[in-house]
Design a protein around this motif. Structure first.
Motif, PDB file in Angstrom:
ATOM      1  N   ASN A  89       0.806  -1.212   0.000  1.00  0.00           N
ATOM      2  CA  ASN A  89       0.000   0.000   0.000  1.00  0.00           C
ATOM      3  C   ASN A  89       0.841   1.264   0.000  1.00  0.00           C
ATOM      4  O   ASN A  89       0.439   2.280  -0.568  1.00  0.00           O
ATOM      5  CB  ASN A  89      -0.925   0.022   1.221  1.00  0.00           C
ATOM      6  CG  ASN A  89      -1.940  -1.073   1.209  1.00  0.00           C
ATOM      7  OD1 ASN A  89      -1.604  -2.234   1.393  1.00  0.00           O
ATOM      8  ND2 ASN A  89      -3.204  -0.733   0.986  1.00  0.00           N
ATOM      9  N   ARG A 137      -8.915   5.051  -5.054  1.00  0.00           N
ATOM     10  CA  ARG A 137      -9.666   3.888  -5.535  1.00  0.00           C
ATOM     11  C   ARG A 137     -10.844   3.600  -4.610  1.00  0.00           C
ATOM     12  O   ARG A 137     -10.828   2.628  -3.856  1.00  0.00           O
ATOM     13  CB  ARG A 137      -8.746   2.676  -5.624  1.00  0.00           C
ATOM     14  CG  ARG A 137      -7.690   2.762  -6.721  1.00  0.00           C
ATOM     15  CD  ARG A 137      -6.675   1.638  -6.588  1.00  0.00           C
ATOM     16  NE  ARG A 137      -7.318   0.345  -6.345  1.00  0.00           N
ATOM     17  CZ  ARG A 137      -6.711  -0.716  -5.822  1.00  0.00           C
ATOM     18  NH1 ARG A 137      -5.428  -0.620  -5.481  1.00  0.00           N
ATOM     19  NH2 ARG A 137      -7.355  -1.851  -5.637  1.00  0.00           N
ATOM     20  N   PRO A 138     -11.854   4.459  -4.627  1.00  0.00           N
ATOM     21  CA  PRO A 138     -13.019   4.200  -3.776  1.00  0.00           C
ATOM     22  C   PRO A 138     -13.753   2.953  -4.234  1.00  0.00           C
ATOM     23  O   PRO A 138     -13.681   2.571  -5.407  1.00  0.00           O
ATOM     24  CB  PRO A 138     -13.876   5.451  -3.961  1.00  0.00           C
ATOM     25  CG  PRO A 138     -13.476   5.982  -5.300  1.00  0.00           C
ATOM     26  CD  PRO A 138     -12.020   5.662  -5.449  1.00  0.00           C
ATOM     27  N   PRO A 139     -14.469   2.296  -3.335  1.00  0.00           N
ATOM     28  CA  PRO A 139     -15.175   1.068  -3.723  1.00  0.00           C
ATOM     29  C   PRO A 139     -16.359   1.366  -4.646  1.00  0.00           C
ATOM     30  O   PRO A 139     -16.933   2.466  -4.623  1.00  0.00           O
ATOM     31  CB  PRO A 139     -15.650   0.509  -2.373  1.00  0.00           C
ATOM     32  CG  PRO A 139     -15.769   1.711  -1.491  1.00  0.00           C
ATOM     33  CD  PRO A 139     -14.659   2.629  -1.915  1.00  0.00           C
ATOM     34  N   GLN A 161      -6.998   1.098   4.614  1.00  0.00           N
ATOM     35  CA  GLN A 161      -7.118   1.283   3.168  1.00  0.00           C
ATOM     36  C   GLN A 161      -7.663   0.028   2.497  1.00  0.00           C
ATOM     37  O   GLN A 161      -8.534   0.109   1.617  1.00  0.00           O
ATOM     38  CB  GLN A 161      -5.775   1.669   2.552  1.00  0.00           C
ATOM     39  CG  GLN A 161      -5.896   1.980   1.070  1.00  0.00           C
ATOM     40  CD  GLN A 161      -4.672   2.655   0.495  1.00  0.00           C
ATOM     41  OE1 GLN A 161      -3.603   2.051   0.458  1.00  0.00           O
ATOM     42  NE2 GLN A 161      -4.816   3.892   0.057  1.00  0.00           N
ATOM     43  N   GLN A 162      -7.174  -1.132   2.912  1.00  0.00           N
ATOM     44  CA  GLN A 162      -7.662  -2.375   2.312  1.00  0.00           C
ATOM     45  C   GLN A 162      -9.155  -2.576   2.582  1.00  0.00           C
ATOM     46  O   GLN A 162      -9.918  -2.957   1.678  1.00  0.00           O
ATOM     47  CB  GLN A 162      -6.864  -3.562   2.862  1.00  0.00           C
ATOM     48  CG  GLN A 162      -5.415  -3.631   2.415  1.00  0.00           C
ATOM     49  CD  GLN A 162      -5.277  -3.917   0.943  1.00  0.00           C
ATOM     50  OE1 GLN A 162      -5.140  -2.990   0.132  1.00  0.00           O
ATOM     51  NE2 GLN A 162      -5.317  -5.182   0.566  1.00  0.00           N
ATOM     52  N   THR A 164     -11.415  -0.266   3.393  1.00  0.00           N
ATOM     53  CA  THR A 164     -12.204   0.756   2.700  1.00  0.00           C
ATOM     54  C   THR A 164     -12.392   0.388   1.236  1.00  0.00           C
ATOM     55  O   THR A 164     -13.505   0.483   0.690  1.00  0.00           O
ATOM     56  CB  THR A 164     -11.511   2.122   2.816  1.00  0.00           C
ATOM     57  OG1 THR A 164     -11.451   2.520   4.185  1.00  0.00           O
ATOM     58  CG2 THR A 164     -12.265   3.184   2.026  1.00  0.00           C
ATOM     59  N   ARG A 165     -11.319  -0.024   0.593  1.00  0.00           N
ATOM     60  CA  ARG A 165     -11.411  -0.394  -0.816  1.00  0.00           C
ATOM     61  C   ARG A 165     -12.290  -1.617  -1.025  1.00  0.00           C
ATOM     62  O   ARG A 165     -12.840  -1.817  -2.120  1.00  0.00           O
ATOM     63  CB  ARG A 165     -10.005  -0.632  -1.372  1.00  0.00           C
ATOM     64  CG  ARG A 165      -9.203   0.650  -1.525  1.00  0.00           C
ATOM     65  CD  ARG A 165      -7.776   0.395  -1.967  1.00  0.00           C
ATOM     66  NE  ARG A 165      -7.081   1.645  -2.307  1.00  0.00           N
ATOM     67  CZ  ARG A 165      -5.812   1.716  -2.690  1.00  0.00           C
ATOM     68  NH1 ARG A 165      -5.085   0.600  -2.793  1.00  0.00           N
ATOM     69  NH2 ARG A 165      -5.270   2.878  -2.978  1.00  0.00           N
ATOM     70  N   GLU A 207     -10.878   8.124  -0.809  1.00  0.00           N
ATOM     71  CA  GLU A 207     -11.447   6.783  -0.977  1.00  0.00           C
ATOM     72  C   GLU A 207     -12.577   6.513   0.004  1.00  0.00           C
ATOM     73  O   GLU A 207     -13.367   5.580  -0.201  1.00  0.00           O
ATOM     74  CB  GLU A 207     -10.347   5.736  -0.797  1.00  0.00           C
ATOM     75  CG  GLU A 207      -9.332   5.743  -1.926  1.00  0.00           C
ATOM     76  CD  GLU A 207      -8.130   4.853  -1.663  1.00  0.00           C
ATOM     77  OE1 GLU A 207      -7.360   4.612  -2.615  1.00  0.00           O
ATOM     78  OE2 GLU A 207      -7.952   4.394  -0.511  1.00  0.00           O
TER      79      GLU A 207
END
Length: 495
Positions: A89, A137-139, A161-162, A164-165, A207
């Protein structure tokens, strides 16, 4: 493998540091700006594209090193960035802060200088930012599940971050006034300027990750309340309980823990303070502890204008080359290394009593003595053998107006009440007990990073964050969608 003979024809060349006299007058990163890109493609050519790349195993993230070395050698920066970010990341952090166990595991390092993997990594990361290869990189859609991450160091940020994505709603709780943990208040700016951290945090905000600063879970927010509010909680507070030095005179003024000293220097760089209240300016400084934290104190004290600064290392002076009987390839060897801070102290003759650069090796502190006002004035030490037994007749005294203890950390800080309020079990080392899925003894509460593993490297912290995110996502969705580079019981390669 762009150049099959690259490792035979191209010598190792590293990112040049700025001249010592120049860099100690500021807090900017020590490397010459722009000096890496002209050499990095040829350095990437030295990668042998091994049939079994041991650099993969030496790196807990499983970085795809031969792949992005080949892409850099061809100057395909976008593809190199994609391969690098597939497993890491925050490569701009590891490329600056990690001691590069991957290079110790490089097959070329069996009988030649290793590939400059760390330099290639940071070159890709910086080029990715400058060329716009790292958009948020938003979901695509939200899962409806919520996760609280307690702690905003590299483990907490990677986990956040993981998750959230993956579509979960994530809030990161940090007890300090700014996000970043030790990346913010612990790592000196001359090792990593905070703009790299701020840039990544802006990406995470875009994100969808939420940040809650100045919030100590267990004190400002009840830990049980937090657990009831979220579907899962990740404890990533780090191992901030510092180790003490129990010797006579420890109670004297002027003796401080490294993590009392370093954050103040970072706050000066942030503009919060004009001068650190623990500034080393004009003082004789002794640092007890030979690790990276001690070296960070060394570089900081030099920049603050210390009259002298000496670092004590209880271990003997390492050899210049790997001892194959003790540290066989591909393990990370204990060899003599010259960090930027040690180079500065050596060139400026900041420690006239030292054995090499600023360090006294095989040195053990006996006691401190002070003046009538209770202020430390001297450190008394003795030389020790490999079993840490004192060698007769080797006692010495160093002047000391400021003593910094950099002896490592034993586990999470328990002053906030987080551990007690959740009823978390601790192992004999003082770290949080967890199972094979990173879950603690409390259902729905997970522990990762130094708080559970114990004091480790930034690359292990990020790997822990990615792995615990995979475990939480699996619990919330019932499927394995995120990569898990390590398990909770994995450890670095040793002989």
């Amino acid at each position: 493998m762009a150049d099959p003979k690259g490792f035979l024809t191209t010598p190792r060349e590293e990112w040049r540091r700025r001249p010592v006299e120049e860099r100690v007058r500021d807090w900017d990163e020590v490397y010459v700006p722009g000096a890496l890109l002209p050499i990095v493609s040829k350095q990437a050519d030295r990668c042998m594209d091994c049939g079994i790349p041991f650099c993969h195993d030496a790196c807990p993230l499983g970085n795809l090193i031969p792949e992005w070395n080949d892409l850099v050698s061809r100057e395909d920066w976008r593809a190199a960035s994609d391969r690098l970010h597939a497993t890491n990341n925050f490569p701009e952090f590891t490329g600056r802060l990690c001691p590069a166990p991957c290079e110790a595991g490089c097959v070329l390092a069996i009988n030649q200088p290793a590939v400059t993997i760390k330099n290639v990594e940071v070159a890709i990361a910086d080029r990715a930012w400058s060329d716009g290869f790292t958009p948020p990189r938003p979901p695509d859609r939200l899962s409806g599940r919520t996760v609280a991450v307690v702690g905003s160091g590299p483990t907490g940020l990677a986990a956040a971050q993981q998750l959230t994505r993956a579509g979960h709603t994530v809030a990161v709780y940090e007890r300090a006034d700014r996000i970043g943990g030790l990346l913010r208040y612990g790592i000196p700016a001359f090792k990593m300027e905070k703009r790299h951290l701020d840039r990544r945090l802006e990406q995470m905000r875009a994100e969808g990750t939420k940040f809650r600063t100045s919030t100590a879970v267990g004190r400002d927010v009840g830990a049980a309340e937090l657990r009831a509010r979220y579907d899962a909680v990740v404890i990533a507070t780090g191992a901030t309980a510092w180790r003490e030095l129990q010797v006579p005179g420890r109670e004297l003024g002027g003796i401080h823990q490294a993590m009392e000293y370093l954050p103040l220097a970072d706050r000066v760089c942030e503009g919060d303070l004009a001068v650190s209240p623990l500034s080393a300016a004009g003082k004789h400084v002794v640092i007890v502890g030979g690790g990276d934290t001690g070296a960070d104190c060394l570089g900081t004290a030099v920049r603050e204008g210390a009259a002298s600064v000496t670092q004590l290392d209880i271990y003997p002076l390492p050899e210049a080359e790997r001892d194959e009987d003790v540290d066989p390839w591909p393990t990370y060897p204990k060899v003599y290394r010259l960090s930027a801070a040690h180079e500065e102290a050596r060139d400026l003759r900041s420690a006239p009593a030292a054995d090499a650069d600023a360090r006294l090796f095989a040195a053990s502190t006996l006691r401190f003595t002070g003046d009538e006002s209770g202020q430390v004035r001297a450190l008394h030490l003795v030389e020790v053998d490999g079993g840490r037994r004192a060698r007769p007749g080797t006692g010495r005294t160093l002047p000391a107006d400021l003593v910094l203890l950099a002896l490592g950390f034993s586990g999470p800080d328990r002053h906030d009440g987080l551990v007690e309020q959740l009823g978390l079990a601790l192992d004999p080392r003082g770290t949080i007990t967890r199972g094979r899925d990173f879950e603690t003894t409390v259902p729905g509460v997970y522990a990762a990073g130094d708080a559970a593993r114990g004091q480790s490297l930034v690359v292990w912290a990020i790997a822990e964050g990615r792995a615990v995110a995979a475990a939480v996502d699996r619990r919330l969705t019932g499927t394995a969608r995120l990569p898990a580079p390590i398990g909770p019981y994995d450890r670095p390669m040793t002989a």
